[in-house]
Design a protein around this motif. Structure first.
Motif, PDB file in Angstrom:
ATOM      1  N   LEU A 125       0.856  -1.190   0.000  1.00 21.49           N
ATOM      2  CA  LEU A 125       0.000   0.000   0.000  1.00 21.49           C
ATOM      3  C   LEU A 125       0.884   1.228   0.000  1.00 21.49           C
ATOM      4  N   GLY A 126       0.802   2.034  -1.069  1.00 16.27           N
ATOM      5  CA  GLY A 126       1.623   3.229  -1.197  1.00 16.27           C
ATOM      6  C   GLY A 126       2.625   3.081  -2.326  1.00 16.27           C
ATOM      7  N   ALA A 127       3.048   4.211  -2.860  1.00 21.84           N
ATOM      8  CA  ALA A 127       4.045   4.201  -3.941  1.00 21.84           C
ATOM      9  C   ALA A 127       4.962   5.412  -3.820  1.00 21.84           C
ATOM     10  N   GLY A 128       5.088   5.951  -2.605  1.00 14.70           N
ATOM     11  CA  GLY A 128       5.991   7.069  -2.357  1.00 14.70           C
ATOM     12  C   GLY A 128       7.401   6.559  -2.081  1.00 14.70           C
ATOM     13  N   GLY A 129       8.207   7.421  -1.472  1.00 13.65           N
ATOM     14  CA  GLY A 129       9.605   7.063  -1.213  1.00 13.65           C
ATOM     15  C   GLY A 129       9.742   5.804  -0.383  1.00 13.65           C
ATOM     16  N   ALA A 130       8.907   5.636   0.626  1.00 16.86           N
ATOM     17  CA  ALA A 130       9.028   4.466   1.495  1.00 16.86           C
ATOM     18  C   ALA A 130       8.734   3.180   0.723  1.00 16.86           C
ATOM     19  N   ALA A 131       7.673   3.202  -0.072  1.00 18.71           N
ATOM     20  CA  ALA A 131       7.297   2.016  -0.860  1.00 18.71           C
ATOM     21  C   ALA A 131       8.385   1.685  -1.881  1.00 18.71           C
ATOM     22  N   VAL A 149      -0.733  -0.892  -4.712  1.00 18.31           N
ATOM     23  CA  VAL A 149      -1.964  -0.112  -4.756  1.00 18.31           C
ATOM     24  C   VAL A 149      -1.682   1.248  -4.128  1.00 18.31           C
ATOM     25  N   ASN A 150      -1.948   2.291  -4.882  1.00 19.03           N
ATOM     26  CA  ASN A 150      -1.701   3.641  -4.372  1.00 19.03           C
ATOM     27  C   ASN A 150      -2.906   4.515  -4.662  1.00 19.03           C
ATOM     28  N   ARG A 151      -3.138   5.479  -3.764  1.00 22.43           N
ATOM     29  CA  ARG A 151      -4.259   6.406  -3.943  1.00 22.43           C
ATOM     30  C   ARG A 151      -4.182   7.069  -5.317  1.00 22.43           C
ATOM     31  N   SER A 152      -2.993   7.535  -5.715  1.00 23.36           N
ATOM     32  CA  SER A 152      -2.809   8.076  -7.072  1.00 23.36           C
ATOM     33  C   SER A 152      -2.249   6.962  -7.947  1.00 23.36           C
ATOM     34  N   PRO A 153      -3.045   6.432  -8.862  1.00 24.99           N
ATOM     35  CA  PRO A 153      -2.623   5.223  -9.588  1.00 24.99           C
ATOM     36  C   PRO A 153      -1.374   5.419 -10.442  1.00 24.99           C
ATOM     37  N   GLU A 154      -1.127   6.648 -10.922  1.00 25.35           N
ATOM     38  CA  GLU A 154       0.031   6.832 -11.813  1.00 25.35           C
ATOM     39  C   GLU A 154       1.351   6.599 -11.079  1.00 25.35           C
ATOM     40  N   ARG A 155       1.369   6.882  -9.774  1.00 23.52           N
ATOM     41  CA  ARG A 155       2.602   6.628  -9.012  1.00 23.52           C
ATOM     42  C   ARG A 155       2.822   5.123  -8.838  1.00 23.52           C
ATOM     43  N   ALA A 156       1.741   4.391  -8.650  1.00 24.95           N
ATOM     44  CA  ALA A 156       1.865   2.929  -8.547  1.00 24.95           C
ATOM     45  C   ALA A 156       2.369   2.357  -9.866  1.00 24.95           C
ATOM     46  N   TYR A 173      -6.204  -0.691  -8.649  1.00 27.34           N
ATOM     47  CA  TYR A 173      -6.728   0.584  -8.148  1.00 27.34           C
ATOM     48  C   TYR A 173      -7.118   0.470  -6.675  1.00 27.34           C
ATOM     49  N   TRP A 174      -6.972   1.593  -5.979  1.00 24.76           N
ATOM     50  CA  TRP A 174      -7.363   1.647  -4.565  1.00 24.76           C
ATOM     51  C   TRP A 174      -8.832   1.231  -4.404  1.00 24.76           C
ATOM     52  N   GLU A 175      -9.675   1.659  -5.352  1.00 20.12           N
ATOM     53  CA  GLU A 175     -11.122   1.359  -5.276  1.00 20.12           C
ATOM     54  C   GLU A 175     -11.379  -0.146  -5.373  1.00 20.12           C
ATOM     55  N   ALA A 189       2.855   1.118   3.418  1.00 19.46           N
ATOM     56  CA  ALA A 189       3.965   2.041   3.149  1.00 19.46           C
ATOM     57  C   ALA A 189       3.423   3.429   2.841  1.00 19.46           C
ATOM     58  N   THR A 190       2.191   3.709   3.256  1.00 24.53           N
ATOM     59  CA  THR A 190       1.650   5.060   3.065  1.00 24.53           C
ATOM     60  C   THR A 190       2.021   5.924   4.271  1.00 24.53           C
ATOM     61  N   SER A 191       1.852   7.211   4.097  1.00 22.03           N
ATOM     62  CA  SER A 191       2.081   8.125   5.221  1.00 22.03           C
ATOM     63  C   SER A 191       0.750   8.586   5.801  1.00 22.03           C
ATOM     64  N   ALA A 192      -0.326   7.874   5.482  1.00 17.80           N
ATOM     65  CA  ALA A 192      -1.654   8.266   5.984  1.00 17.80           C
ATOM     66  C   ALA A 192      -1.598   8.386   7.503  1.00 17.80           C
ATOM     67  N   GLY A 193      -2.115   9.468   8.008  1.00 17.22           N
ATOM     68  CA  GLY A 193      -2.128   9.665   9.453  1.00 17.22           C
ATOM     69  C   GLY A 193      -0.902  10.395   9.963  1.00 17.22           C
ATOM     70  N   ARG A 194       0.108  10.598   9.083  1.00 16.75           N
ATOM     71  CA  ARG A 194       1.357  11.199   9.581  1.00 16.75           C
ATOM     72  C   ARG A 194       1.200  12.691   9.850  1.00 16.75           C
ATOM     73  N   HIS A 195       0.525  13.387   8.976  1.00 14.80           N
ATOM     74  CA  HIS A 195       0.416  14.832   9.173  1.00 14.80           C
ATOM     75  C   HIS A 195      -1.012  15.209   9.538  1.00 14.80           C
ATOM     76  N   SER A 197      -3.510  13.650   8.612  1.00 17.33           N
ATOM     77  CA  SER A 197      -4.463  13.218   7.584  1.00 17.33           C
ATOM     78  C   SER A 197      -5.219  11.985   8.093  1.00 17.33           C
ATOM     79  N   ALA A 198      -6.334  11.697   7.449  1.00 19.48           N
ATOM     80  CA  ALA A 198      -7.174  10.590   7.908  1.00 19.48           C
ATOM     81  C   ALA A 198      -6.431   9.264   7.772  1.00 19.48           C
ATOM     82  N   PRO A 199      -6.606   8.347   8.743  1.00 18.32           N
ATOM     83  CA  PRO A 199      -5.971   7.042   8.611  1.00 18.32           C
ATOM     84  C   PRO A 199      -6.626   6.235   7.497  1.00 18.32           C
ATOM     85  N   LEU A 200      -5.969   5.164   7.098  1.00 17.55           N
ATOM     86  CA  LEU A 200      -6.509   4.323   6.027  1.00 17.55           C
ATOM     87  C   LEU A 200      -7.762   3.624   6.482  1.00 17.55           C
ATOM     88  N   SER A 201      -8.640   3.366   5.533  1.00 24.42           N
ATOM     89  CA  SER A 201      -9.782   2.508   5.811  1.00 24.42           C
ATOM     90  C   SER A 201      -9.646   1.305   4.884  1.00 24.42           C
TER      91      SER A 201
HETATM   92  P1  ATR Z   1       7.135   8.526   2.019  1.00 21.85           P
HETATM   93  O1  ATR Z   1       8.552   8.922   1.732  1.00 21.85           O
HETATM   94  O2  ATR Z   1       6.842   8.362   3.483  1.00 21.85           O
HETATM   95  O3  ATR Z   1       6.688   7.359   1.219  1.00 21.85           O
HETATM   96  P2  ATR Z   1       5.694  10.193   0.198  1.00 21.85           P
HETATM   97  O4  ATR Z   1       6.712   9.963  -0.868  1.00 21.85           O
HETATM   98  O5  ATR Z   1       5.104  11.552   0.388  1.00 21.85           O
HETATM   99  O6  ATR Z   1       6.264   9.800   1.621  1.00 21.85           O
HETATM  100  O7  ATR Z   1       4.524   9.136  -0.057  1.00 21.85           O
HETATM  101  C1  ATR Z   1       3.411   9.068   0.775  1.00 21.85           C
HETATM  102  C2  ATR Z   1       2.579   7.876   0.362  1.00 21.85           C
HETATM  103  O8  ATR Z   1       1.465   7.738   1.251  1.00 21.85           O
HETATM  104  C3  ATR Z   1       2.021   7.976  -1.032  1.00 21.85           C
HETATM  105  O9  ATR Z   1       1.908   6.676  -1.556  1.00 21.85           O
HETATM  106  C4  ATR Z   1       0.647   8.593  -0.759  1.00 21.85           C
HETATM  107  O10 ATR Z   1      -0.309   8.387  -1.773  1.00 21.85           O
HETATM  108  P3  ATR Z   1      -0.347   9.410  -3.036  1.00 21.85           P
HETATM  109  O11 ATR Z   1       0.809   9.040  -3.922  1.00 21.85           O
HETATM  110  O12 ATR Z   1      -1.664   9.130  -3.671  1.00 21.85           O
HETATM  111  O13 ATR Z   1      -0.235  10.786  -2.454  1.00 21.85           O
HETATM  112  C5  ATR Z   1       0.267   7.821   0.472  1.00 21.85           C
HETATM  113  N1  ATR Z   1      -0.772   8.463   1.284  1.00 21.85           N
HETATM  114  C6  ATR Z   1      -0.647   9.561   2.068  1.00 21.85           C
HETATM  115  N2  ATR Z   1      -1.802   9.837   2.698  1.00 21.85           N
HETATM  116  C7  ATR Z   1      -2.696   8.891   2.291  1.00 21.85           C
HETATM  117  C8  ATR Z   1      -4.070   8.612   2.604  1.00 21.85           C
HETATM  118  N3  ATR Z   1      -4.762   9.373   3.455  1.00 21.85           N
HETATM  119  N4  ATR Z   1      -4.642   7.537   2.012  1.00 21.85           N
HETATM  120  C9  ATR Z   1      -3.960   6.759   1.147  1.00 21.85           C
HETATM  121  N5  ATR Z   1      -2.651   6.964   0.828  1.00 21.85           N
HETATM  122  C10 ATR Z   1      -2.034   8.013   1.399  1.00 21.85           C
END
Ligand code: ATR
Length: 279
Positions: A125-131, A149-156, A173-175, A189-195, A197-201
């Motif tokens: 779950l996620g496609a940012g730096g951590a994933a 699977v990533n919220r924004s599919p193009e990053r995945a 797709y996330w859906e 591997a998402t950052s959901a909840g870090r700043h 933002s809402a946690p994952l469901s």
């Molecule tokens: P990191 O280095 O921690 O991976 P990042 O590169 O900013 O940080 O990536 C954050 C990841 O968490 C991304 O996959 C992001 O999804 P998007 O690419 O769609 O932004 C995901 N993410 C953050 N908040 C999210 C949320 N509330 N629900 C689902 N995915 C979330």
């Protein structure tokens, strides 16, 4: 005394200085390791000042991993695949960049938690730096299938393309999360909840009796995902604290050629961050 540092934002609470100071004491290597808070636009200047002051290596964390990647004259293959760097080493006045996150995760899961990753159908779950940091290592460790699977599919899609193993690593797709079957390994591997933002469901349909759930985060940010895994009554639930210690050990080895023991410092950190309860 050689100088090392963690560059990030809000690194005051990071355990990395404690970890590396413990490794230095254990191995008898004289080094200083401090956290350095820096805004993205100030990273280049901060790295230059660090080198001028005797800095020899650094860790890099959110949000600088991609910028650090761009600074490197040379890169390890795994850093190149990740497009992100968490470890810098000064080689003849130039930065060599590596990414030890994936190796740290795999070592924690296989060594500390006794998980055999081979053959596992795995959801990332996620496609940012951590994933991106952990995906190549998961494939190397022998997972059967890696569904990204990533919220924004193009990053995945970009991550799957970079991995270059279309038969094993592909995207959904996330859906579709409720309809893609169950997994033997689910990694947040998402950052959901870090700043704030809402946690994952997440649907429980992702889980079977065999599922292990892993959050790359630790502390408060990991609570919602670990609670989801507990509600699903999963037997193996892992947070990112062990990975943090193992990626640090891997960085330490890159700098000093010595691999430190990790169990004591992990146990010390765990006292302040209780083990995720398992069902
Ligand atoms: P990191 O280095 O921690 O991976 P990042 O590169 O900013 O940080 O990536 C954050 C990841 O968490 C991304 O996959 C992001 O999804 P998007 O690419 O769609 O932004 C995901 N993410 C953050 N908040 C999210 C949320 N509330 N629900 C689902 N995915 C979330």
């Amino acid at each position: 005394m050689s100088r090392y540092a963690l560059f990030g934002q809000s690194v005051a609470k990071s355990p990395s200085p404690q970890i590396h100071t413990a490794f230095a004491r254990q191995t008898g290597i004289p080094m200083e390791y401090v956290g350095i808070d820096v805004a993205p636009e100030a990273l280049d200047a901060a790295l230059d000042a660090f080198v001028a002051g005797g800095g020899r290596g650094a860790n890099v964390t959110v949000p600088h991993k991609e910028a650090a990647f761009a600074r490197c004259a040379q890169l390890s293959e795994r850093a190149r695949l990740a497009g992100a760097v968490n470890t810098l080493r000064l080689d003849e006045g130039q930065w060599y960049g590596d990414n030890t996150d994936g190796a740290g995760l795999v070592r924690d899961l296989t060594g500390r938690h006794g998980l055999d990753l081979r053959g596992r159908r795995t959801l990332l779950l996620g496609a940012g730096g951590a994933a991106r940091g952990v995906a190549p290592a998961l494939l190397d460790a022998g997972v059967r299938e890696l569904v990204i699977v990533n919220r924004s599919p193009e990053r995945a899609d970009a991550l799957a393309d970079a991995l270059g193993q279309p038969g094993r690593a592909h995207t959904r797709y996330w859906e579709d999360l409720a309809d893609i079957g169950d997994f033997e390994l689910v990694i947040n591997a998402t950052s959901a909840g870090r700043h704030g933002s809402a946690p994952l469901s997440l649907p429980f349909a992702l889980c079977s009796d065999m599922t292990a759930a892993v959050d790359l985060n630790y502390g408060d940010v990991a609570i919602p995902f670990l609670a989801w895994a507990r509600t699903a009554r999963l037997r193996t639930i892992v947070d990112g604290l062990g990975m943090l210690v193992e990626q640090a050990a891997e960085s330490f080895e890159r700098w000093h050629g010595v691999r430190p023991q990790t169990d004591a410092v992990y146990a010390e950190l765990r006292k302040g961050a209780p083990e995720p309860a398992t069902a």
